[in-house]
Design a protein around this motif. Sequence first.
Motif, PDB file in Angstrom:
ATOM      1  N   LYS A   6       0.828  -1.202   0.000  1.00 40.60           N
ATOM      2  CA  LYS A   6       0.000   0.000   0.000  1.00 40.60           C
ATOM      3  C   LYS A   6       0.866   1.257   0.000  1.00 40.60           C
ATOM      4  CE  LYS A   6      -4.001   2.015   2.349  1.00 40.60           C
ATOM      5  NZ  LYS A   6      -4.950   1.868   3.479  1.00 40.60           N
ATOM      6  N   ALA A   7       1.933   1.210   0.805  1.00 33.56           N
ATOM      7  CA  ALA A   7       2.848   2.350   0.860  1.00 33.56           C
ATOM      8  C   ALA A   7       3.567   2.535  -0.478  1.00 33.56           C
ATOM      9  CB  ALA A   7       3.858   2.155   1.986  1.00 33.56           C
ATOM     10  N   ALA A   8       3.921   1.416  -1.141  1.00 33.97           N
ATOM     11  CA  ALA A   8       4.598   1.486  -2.435  1.00 33.97           C
ATOM     12  C   ALA A   8       3.671   2.094  -3.487  1.00 33.97           C
ATOM     13  CB  ALA A   8       5.059   0.095  -2.860  1.00 33.97           C
ATOM     14  N   VAL A   9       2.418   1.702  -3.472  1.00 34.77           N
ATOM     15  CA  VAL A   9       1.447   2.255  -4.416  1.00 34.77           C
ATOM     16  C   VAL A   9       1.250   3.748  -4.162  1.00 34.77           C
ATOM     17  CG1 VAL A   9      -0.974   2.220  -5.131  1.00 34.77           C
ATOM     18  CG2 VAL A   9       0.266   0.073  -4.792  1.00 34.77           C
ATOM     19  N   ARG A  10       1.167   4.108  -2.885  1.00 33.88           N
ATOM     20  CA  ARG A  10       1.002   5.522  -2.538  1.00 33.88           C
ATOM     21  C   ARG A  10       2.210   6.344  -3.008  1.00 33.88           C
ATOM     22  NH1 ARG A  10       0.717   5.019   2.629  1.00 33.88           N
ATOM     23  NH2 ARG A  10      -1.495   4.477   2.626  1.00 33.88           N
ATOM     24  N   LEU A  11       3.408   5.789  -2.821  1.00 37.19           N
ATOM     25  CA  LEU A  11       4.625   6.473  -3.258  1.00 37.19           C
ATOM     26  C   LEU A  11       4.655   6.618  -4.778  1.00 37.19           C
ATOM     27  CD1 LEU A  11       7.433   7.671  -2.648  1.00 37.19           C
ATOM     28  CD2 LEU A  11       8.356   5.341  -2.784  1.00 37.19           C
ATOM     29  N   TYR A  12       4.228   5.573  -5.465  1.00 40.50           N
ATOM     30  CA  TYR A  12       4.210   5.618  -6.935  1.00 40.50           C
ATOM     31  C   TYR A  12       3.314   6.742  -7.422  1.00 40.50           C
ATOM     32  CZ  TYR A  12       3.109   4.341 -11.747  1.00 40.50           C
ATOM     33  OH  TYR A  12       2.908   4.375 -13.107  1.00 40.50           O
ATOM     34  N   TYR A  13       2.111   6.839  -6.877  1.00 41.31           N
ATOM     35  CA  TYR A  13       1.191   7.873  -7.323  1.00 41.31           C
ATOM     36  C   TYR A  13       1.662   9.262  -6.894  1.00 41.31           C
ATOM     37  CZ  TYR A  13      -2.283   4.698  -9.182  1.00 41.31           C
ATOM     38  OH  TYR A  13      -2.927   3.769  -9.954  1.00 41.31           O
ATOM     39  N   TYR A  14       2.346   9.346  -5.755  1.00 41.12           N
ATOM     40  CA  TYR A  14       2.888  10.629  -5.322  1.00 41.12           C
ATOM     41  C   TYR A  14       3.941  11.120  -6.306  1.00 41.12           C
ATOM     42  CZ  TYR A  14       5.646  13.980  -2.660  1.00 41.12           C
ATOM     43  OH  TYR A  14       6.344  15.098  -2.264  1.00 41.12           O
ATOM     44  N   LEU A  15       4.859  10.231  -6.684  1.00 42.59           N
ATOM     45  CA  LEU A  15       5.932  10.608  -7.595  1.00 42.59           C
ATOM     46  C   LEU A  15       5.431  10.800  -9.022  1.00 42.59           C
ATOM     47  CD1 LEU A  15       8.760   8.193  -6.369  1.00 42.59           C
ATOM     48  CD2 LEU A  15       8.583  10.650  -5.932  1.00 42.59           C
ATOM     49  N   ASN A  16       4.505   9.961  -9.426  1.00 42.86           N
ATOM     50  CA  ASN A  16       4.081   9.956 -10.824  1.00 42.86           C
ATOM     51  C   ASN A  16       2.953  10.926 -11.124  1.00 42.86           C
ATOM     52  OD1 ASN A  16       4.705   8.556 -13.371  1.00 42.86           O
ATOM     53  ND2 ASN A  16       2.553   7.934 -13.302  1.00 42.86           N
ATOM     54  N   GLU A  17       2.182  11.308 -10.116  1.00 42.37           N
ATOM     55  CA  GLU A  17       1.028  12.168 -10.341  1.00 42.37           C
ATOM     56  C   GLU A  17       1.096  13.464  -9.528  1.00 42.37           C
ATOM     57  OE1 GLU A  17      -1.248  11.539 -12.563  1.00 42.37           O
ATOM     58  OE2 GLU A  17      -0.807   9.439 -13.030  1.00 42.37           O
ATOM     59  N   ASP A  18       1.291  13.327  -8.219  1.00 43.38           N
ATOM     60  CA  ASP A  18       1.141  14.481  -7.333  1.00 43.38           C
ATOM     61  C   ASP A  18       2.194  15.565  -7.563  1.00 43.38           C
ATOM     62  OD1 ASP A  18      -0.934  13.042  -6.318  1.00 43.38           O
ATOM     63  OD2 ASP A  18       0.046  12.497  -4.437  1.00 43.38           O
ATOM     64  N   ILE A  19       3.449  15.177  -7.714  1.00 43.16           N
ATOM     65  CA  ILE A  19       4.504  16.187  -7.833  1.00 43.16           C
ATOM     66  C   ILE A  19       5.008  16.343  -9.264  1.00 43.16           C
ATOM     67  CG2 ILE A  19       5.244  15.819  -5.451  1.00 43.16           C
ATOM     68  CD1 ILE A  19       7.661  14.286  -6.550  1.00 43.16           C
ATOM     69  N   ALA A  20       4.392  15.664 -10.223  1.00 42.04           N
ATOM     70  CA  ALA A  20       4.790  15.813 -11.624  1.00 42.04           C
ATOM     71  C   ALA A  20       4.425  17.204 -12.128  1.00 42.04           C
ATOM     72  CB  ALA A  20       4.110  14.750 -12.482  1.00 42.04           C
ATOM     73  N   ASP A  21       5.250  17.749 -12.992  1.00 37.53           N
ATOM     74  CA  ASP A  21       4.957  19.055 -13.565  1.00 37.53           C
ATOM     75  C   ASP A  21       3.815  18.904 -14.572  1.00 37.53           C
ATOM     76  OD1 ASP A  21       5.202  21.436 -15.423  1.00 37.53           O
ATOM     77  OD2 ASP A  21       6.798  21.902 -13.992  1.00 37.53           O
ATOM     78  N   PRO A  22       2.719  19.628 -14.398  1.00 34.55           N
ATOM     79  CA  PRO A  22       1.551  19.445 -15.291  1.00 34.55           C
ATOM     80  C   PRO A  22       1.831  19.843 -16.737  1.00 34.55           C
ATOM     81  CG  PRO A  22       1.247  21.352 -13.853  1.00 34.55           C
ATOM     82  CD  PRO A  22       2.460  20.629 -13.349  1.00 34.55           C
ATOM     83  N   ARG A  23       2.845  20.668 -16.965  1.00 31.01           N
ATOM     84  CA  ARG A  23       3.138  21.125 -18.326  1.00 31.01           C
ATOM     85  C   ARG A  23       3.730  20.014 -19.188  1.00 31.01           C
ATOM     86  NH1 ARG A  23       6.636  26.136 -16.308  1.00 31.01           N
ATOM     87  NH2 ARG A  23       7.334  24.396 -14.992  1.00 31.01           N
ATOM     88  N   THR A  24       4.420  19.066 -18.560  1.00 31.74           N
ATOM     89  CA  THR A  24       5.074  18.003 -19.332  1.00 31.74           C
ATOM     90  C   THR A  24       4.461  16.628 -19.080  1.00 31.74           C
ATOM     91  OG1 THR A  24       6.716  17.609 -17.573  1.00 31.74           O
ATOM     92  CG2 THR A  24       7.251  19.275 -19.233  1.00 31.74           C
ATOM     93  N   GLN A  25       3.497  16.560 -18.190  1.00 27.48           N
ATOM     94  CA  GLN A  25       2.968  15.282 -17.738  1.00 27.48           C
ATOM     95  C   GLN A  25       2.416  14.428 -18.872  1.00 27.48           C
ATOM     96  OE1 GLN A  25       3.208  13.372 -15.364  1.00 27.48           O
ATOM     97  NE2 GLN A  25       1.326  12.759 -14.338  1.00 27.48           N
ATOM     98  N   ASN A  26       1.802  15.031 -19.856  1.00 31.80           N
ATOM     99  CA  ASN A  26       1.156  14.265 -20.928  1.00 31.80           C
ATOM    100  C   ASN A  26       1.994  14.164 -22.196  1.00 31.80           C
ATOM    101  OD1 ASN A  26      -1.273  13.648 -19.496  1.00 31.80           O
ATOM    102  ND2 ASN A  26      -1.950  15.755 -19.821  1.00 31.80           N
TER     103      ASN A  26
END
Length: 266
Positions: A6-26
């Motif tokens: 659960k912690a690994a999944v939370r970390l993945y989404y934090y790194l991949n979604e939460d702190i990603a720059d929205p300008r380059t994300q897509n």
Amino acid sequence: MALILKAAVRLYYYLNEDIADPRTQNWFIMRTPWPGVAIIVLYLASVFYWLPAFMRSRRAYDLRGVIAVYNAMQILMCGYVVYKSLVLGWFSHYRLFCQPVDEGPNSVEYAWHVCYTYFYIKVIDLLDTVFFILRKKQEQVTFLHVYHHFGMIMVAWGITKWVPGGHMTMLVTLNSFVHMVMYTYYLLTSWDESYKYSLWWKKHVTQLQILQFTYLMIHFGTLAVKRDCEFPRPCAYIMFPQNLFMVLMFGDFYYRTYIKKKPKKQ
């Protein structure tokens, strides 16, 4: 185990979604790390298993023409990144000791023409190793060579994903300039092999690489100690030891090649 997953999944989404720059994300290959991981795995499998096995019973390929074109393209691409980085950032409004992630009117242009382009240049750089193996120069496929190549793909992807502008991009500018010099040397040797025996060229290209990593180590060290800088400080905690490691590795190579084992005069 469930808590760890659960912690690994939370970390993945934090790194991949939460702190990603929205300008380059897509942008292509930026949404998730898996395409980049696949490139690295394919590279390692190719240079350590598939290509050596393919060349085992074959003669070395003559790739002088291909490599000359490749080197010329590298010089142009790296020069383009250096030019855009200076014009859009480091020669206009970027500060040397603390530059937050750029959010100005040219920030998307900087992210695309500098950071994103640099990432693809690092992917193209993997052909260096492929050319070594196809020319039966397996002894040049060292740990330092392979580690540096796939490590720079990870760094370039991370810059584009999380911090596409600001303090971190000094690495992009400086490294691209060093590669312009390095590929100019390679281009000359593809035309005239006598340049390979020029100690001045070979020695000072290595010195330039060591100076590059030394300066970047200082550059990220200032970020670590400057408390009021708005640029993410964890970048310094990653890049300072990384560049220290590269200084030690290249320094060891320089010592063994040019000091301990003095090349014979041609």
